[in-house]
Design a protein around this motif. Structure first.
Motif, PDB file in Angstrom:
ATOM      1  N   ALA A  37       0.854  -1.194   0.000  1.00  7.21           N
ATOM      2  CA  ALA A  37       0.000   0.000   0.000  1.00  7.21           C
ATOM      3  C   ALA A  37       0.886   1.240   0.000  1.00  7.21           C
ATOM      4  O   ALA A  37       2.114   1.156  -0.017  1.00  7.21           O
ATOM      5  CB  ALA A  37      -0.903  -0.009   1.225  1.00  7.21           C
ATOM      6  N   THR A  38       0.243   2.393   0.035  1.00  6.88           N
ATOM      7  CA  THR A  38       0.933   3.674   0.131  1.00  6.88           C
ATOM      8  C   THR A  38       0.356   4.413   1.325  1.00  6.88           C
ATOM      9  O   THR A  38      -0.872   4.509   1.464  1.00  6.88           O
ATOM     10  CB  THR A  38       0.704   4.506  -1.163  1.00  6.88           C
ATOM     11  N   ASP A  39       1.229   4.924   2.203  1.00  4.38           N
ATOM     12  CA  ASP A  39       0.728   5.630   3.388  1.00  4.38           C
ATOM     13  C   ASP A  39       0.284   7.041   3.011  1.00  4.38           C
ATOM     14  O   ASP A  39       0.382   7.452   1.845  1.00  4.38           O
ATOM     15  CB  ASP A  39       1.755   5.622   4.528  1.00  4.38           C
ATOM     16  N   GLY A  40      -0.222   7.782   4.000  1.00  2.00           N
ATOM     17  CA  GLY A  40      -0.739   9.132   3.765  1.00  2.00           C
ATOM     18  C   GLY A  40       0.275  10.098   3.190  1.00  2.00           C
ATOM     19  O   GLY A  40      -0.083  11.091   2.558  1.00  2.00           O
ATOM     20  N   SER A  41       1.556   9.825   3.373  1.00  4.39           N
ATOM     21  CA  SER A  41       2.613  10.697   2.838  1.00  4.39           C
ATOM     22  C   SER A  41       3.119  10.228   1.486  1.00  4.39           C
ATOM     23  O   SER A  41       4.049  10.800   0.938  1.00  4.39           O
ATOM     24  CB  SER A  41       3.791  10.743   3.820  1.00  4.39           C
ATOM     25  N   GLY A  42       2.536   9.161   0.966  1.00  2.00           N
ATOM     26  CA  GLY A  42       2.941   8.659  -0.339  1.00  2.00           C
ATOM     27  C   GLY A  42       4.068   7.643  -0.299  1.00  2.00           C
ATOM     28  O   GLY A  42       4.600   7.262  -1.337  1.00  2.00           O
ATOM     29  N   ASN A  43       4.461   7.224   0.898  1.00  2.00           N
ATOM     30  CA  ASN A  43       5.530   6.232   1.024  1.00  2.00           C
ATOM     31  C   ASN A  43       4.971   4.812   0.865  1.00  2.00           C
ATOM     32  O   ASN A  43       3.913   4.493   1.407  1.00  2.00           O
ATOM     33  CB  ASN A  43       6.198   6.343   2.407  1.00  2.00           C
ATOM     34  N   PRO A  44       5.702   3.958   0.160  1.00  2.00           N
ATOM     35  CA  PRO A  44       5.238   2.582   0.023  1.00  2.00           C
ATOM     36  C   PRO A  44       5.419   1.817   1.334  1.00  2.00           C
ATOM     37  O   PRO A  44       6.406   2.012   2.052  1.00  2.00           O
ATOM     38  CB  PRO A  44       6.137   2.004  -1.071  1.00  2.00           C
ATOM     39  N   VAL A  45       4.439   1.003   1.664  1.00  2.00           N
ATOM     40  CA  VAL A  45       4.496   0.141   2.846  1.00  2.00           C
ATOM     41  C   VAL A  45       4.056  -1.259   2.423  1.00  2.00           C
ATOM     42  O   VAL A  45       3.303  -1.419   1.460  1.00  2.00           O
ATOM     43  CB  VAL A  45       3.607   0.657   3.996  1.00  2.00           C
ATOM     44  N   SER A  46       4.555  -2.258   3.143  1.00  2.00           N
ATOM     45  CA  SER A  46       4.124  -3.620   2.844  1.00  2.00           C
ATOM     46  C   SER A  46       4.188  -4.452   4.115  1.00  2.00           C
ATOM     47  O   SER A  46       4.880  -4.106   5.079  1.00  2.00           O
ATOM     48  CB  SER A  46       4.984  -4.254   1.751  1.00  2.00           C
ATOM     49  N   HIS A  47       3.441  -5.533   4.102  1.00  2.00           N
ATOM     50  CA  HIS A  47       3.443  -6.451   5.239  1.00  2.00           C
ATOM     51  C   HIS A  47       3.347  -7.869   4.697  1.00  2.00           C
ATOM     52  O   HIS A  47       2.491  -8.169   3.864  1.00  2.00           O
ATOM     53  CB  HIS A  47       2.264  -6.181   6.173  1.00  2.00           C
ATOM     54  N   LEU A  48       4.261  -8.734   5.163  1.00  2.00           N
ATOM     55  CA  LEU A  48       4.277 -10.133   4.756  1.00  2.00           C
ATOM     56  C   LEU A  48       3.643 -10.974   5.864  1.00  2.00           C
ATOM     57  O   LEU A  48       3.949 -10.787   7.046  1.00  2.00           O
ATOM     58  CB  LEU A  48       5.719 -10.600   4.535  1.00  2.00           C
ATOM     59  N   HIS A  49       2.749 -11.871   5.488  1.00  2.00           N
ATOM     60  CA  HIS A  49       2.127 -12.777   6.450  1.00  2.00           C
ATOM     61  C   HIS A  49       2.139 -14.172   5.840  1.00  2.00           C
ATOM     62  O   HIS A  49       1.663 -14.374   4.717  1.00  2.00           O
ATOM     63  CB  HIS A  49       0.686 -12.340   6.750  1.00  2.00           C
ATOM     64  N   ASN A  50       2.711 -15.115   6.554  1.00  2.00           N
ATOM     65  CA  ASN A  50       2.743 -16.495   6.081  1.00  2.00           C
ATOM     66  C   ASN A  50       1.584 -17.280   6.684  1.00  2.00           C
ATOM     67  O   ASN A  50       1.260 -17.113   7.855  1.00  2.00           O
ATOM     68  CB  ASN A  50       4.062 -17.169   6.468  1.00  2.00           C
ATOM     69  N   VAL A  51       0.975 -18.118   5.869  1.00  2.00           N
ATOM     70  CA  VAL A  51      -0.074 -19.017   6.324  1.00  2.00           C
ATOM     71  C   VAL A  51       0.323 -20.434   5.930  1.00  2.00           C
ATOM     72  O   VAL A  51       1.175 -20.638   5.074  1.00  2.00           O
ATOM     73  CB  VAL A  51      -1.456 -18.662   5.720  1.00  2.00           C
ATOM     74  N   VAL A  52      -0.298 -21.412   6.569  1.00  2.00           N
ATOM     75  CA  VAL A  52      -0.026 -22.805   6.240  1.00  2.00           C
ATOM     76  C   VAL A  52      -1.248 -23.376   5.530  1.00  2.00           C
ATOM     77  O   VAL A  52      -2.366 -23.285   6.034  1.00  2.00           O
ATOM     78  CB  VAL A  52       0.294 -23.621   7.507  1.00  2.00           C
ATOM     79  N   VAL A  53      -1.017 -23.947   4.365  1.00  2.00           N
ATOM     80  CA  VAL A  53      -2.075 -24.615   3.615  1.00  2.00           C
ATOM     81  C   VAL A  53      -1.970 -26.101   3.942  1.00  2.00           C
ATOM     82  O   VAL A  53      -0.948 -26.735   3.694  1.00  2.00           O
ATOM     83  CB  VAL A  53      -1.908 -24.386   2.095  1.00  2.00           C
ATOM     84  N   ASP A  54      -3.020 -26.657   4.540  1.00  2.00           N
ATOM     85  CA  ASP A  54      -3.045 -28.058   4.934  1.00  2.00           C
ATOM     86  C   ASP A  54      -4.034 -28.787   4.040  1.00  2.00           C
ATOM     87  O   ASP A  54      -5.239 -28.595   4.138  1.00  2.00           O
ATOM     88  CB  ASP A  54      -3.459 -28.173   6.401  1.00  2.00           C
ATOM     89  N   LEU A  55      -3.519 -29.614   3.152  1.00  2.00           N
ATOM     90  CA  LEU A  55      -4.374 -30.335   2.207  1.00  2.00           C
ATOM     91  C   LEU A  55      -4.617 -31.779   2.619  1.00  2.00           C
ATOM     92  O   LEU A  55      -5.096 -32.580   1.826  1.00  2.00           O
ATOM     93  CB  LEU A  55      -3.740 -30.305   0.807  1.00  2.00           C
ATOM     94  N   ALA A  56      -4.296 -32.099   3.864  1.00  2.00           N
ATOM     95  CA  ALA A  56      -4.532 -33.466   4.347  1.00  2.00           C
ATOM     96  C   ALA A  56      -6.016 -33.788   4.215  1.00  2.00           C
ATOM     97  O   ALA A  56      -6.875 -32.973   4.549  1.00  2.00           O
ATOM     98  CB  ALA A  56      -4.079 -33.606   5.797  1.00  2.00           C
ATOM     99  N   SER A  57      -6.286 -34.964   3.740  1.00  2.00           N
ATOM    100  CA  SER A  57      -7.691 -35.336   3.558  1.00  2.00           C
ATOM    101  C   SER A  57      -8.366 -35.532   4.908  1.00  2.00           C
ATOM    102  O   SER A  57      -7.740 -35.889   5.889  1.00  2.00           O
ATOM    103  CB  SER A  57      -7.799 -36.621   2.730  1.00  2.00           C
ATOM    104  N   VAL A  58      -9.637 -35.287   4.915  1.00  2.00           N
ATOM    105  CA  VAL A  58     -10.449 -35.468   6.120  1.00  2.00           C
ATOM    106  C   VAL A  58     -11.105 -36.833   6.016  1.00  2.00           C
ATOM    107  O   VAL A  58     -11.741 -37.156   5.018  1.00  2.00           O
ATOM    108  CB  VAL A  58     -11.521 -34.365   6.214  1.00  2.00           C
TER     109      VAL A  58
END
Length: 101
Positions: A41-62
């Motif tokens: 995104a871009t903050d109110g002053s026009g500076n670029p900002v970013s945030h990394l978030h890792n998630v786990v994808v679990d495809l194990a069958s139920v």
């Protein structure tokens, strides 16, 4: 927002909250394991900002199983009037609820 190497456009509300839609076919293509999600995104002053978030994808069958129905696995016409229900398992609580006739 970038998810699994693909860019998506988010909608930003006046209060700063935001949401992004990821099509079902893209979600179905997610690989099992760790998946990086990055919001840019871009903050109110026009500076670029970013945030990394890792998630786990679990495809194990139920595992799903069906227990004995009506005590003997036979659906008779007499049960048509009285009815029945099979046991059901709640994996979150690790418990079974009763069987009603």
């Amino acid at each position: 927002m970038t998810v699994n190497g693909k860019d998506y456009t988010a909608s930003v509300n006046a209060d700063g909250s935001w949401s992004v839609g990821v099509p079902a076919q893209d979600v179905a293509a997610f690989p099992e394991g760790q998946l990086a999600m990055t919001a840019q995104a871009t903050d109110g002053s026009g500076n670029p900002v970013s945030h990394l978030h890792n998630v786990v994808v679990d495809l194990a069958s139920v595992a799903i199983s069906i227990d004995t129905i009506a005590g003997d696995n036979v659906l008779r016409r007499s049960r048509e009037r009285s009815g029945f229900s099979a046991d059901r398992f709640n994996p979150e609580r690790g418990s079974r609820s009763g069987c009603d006739r």
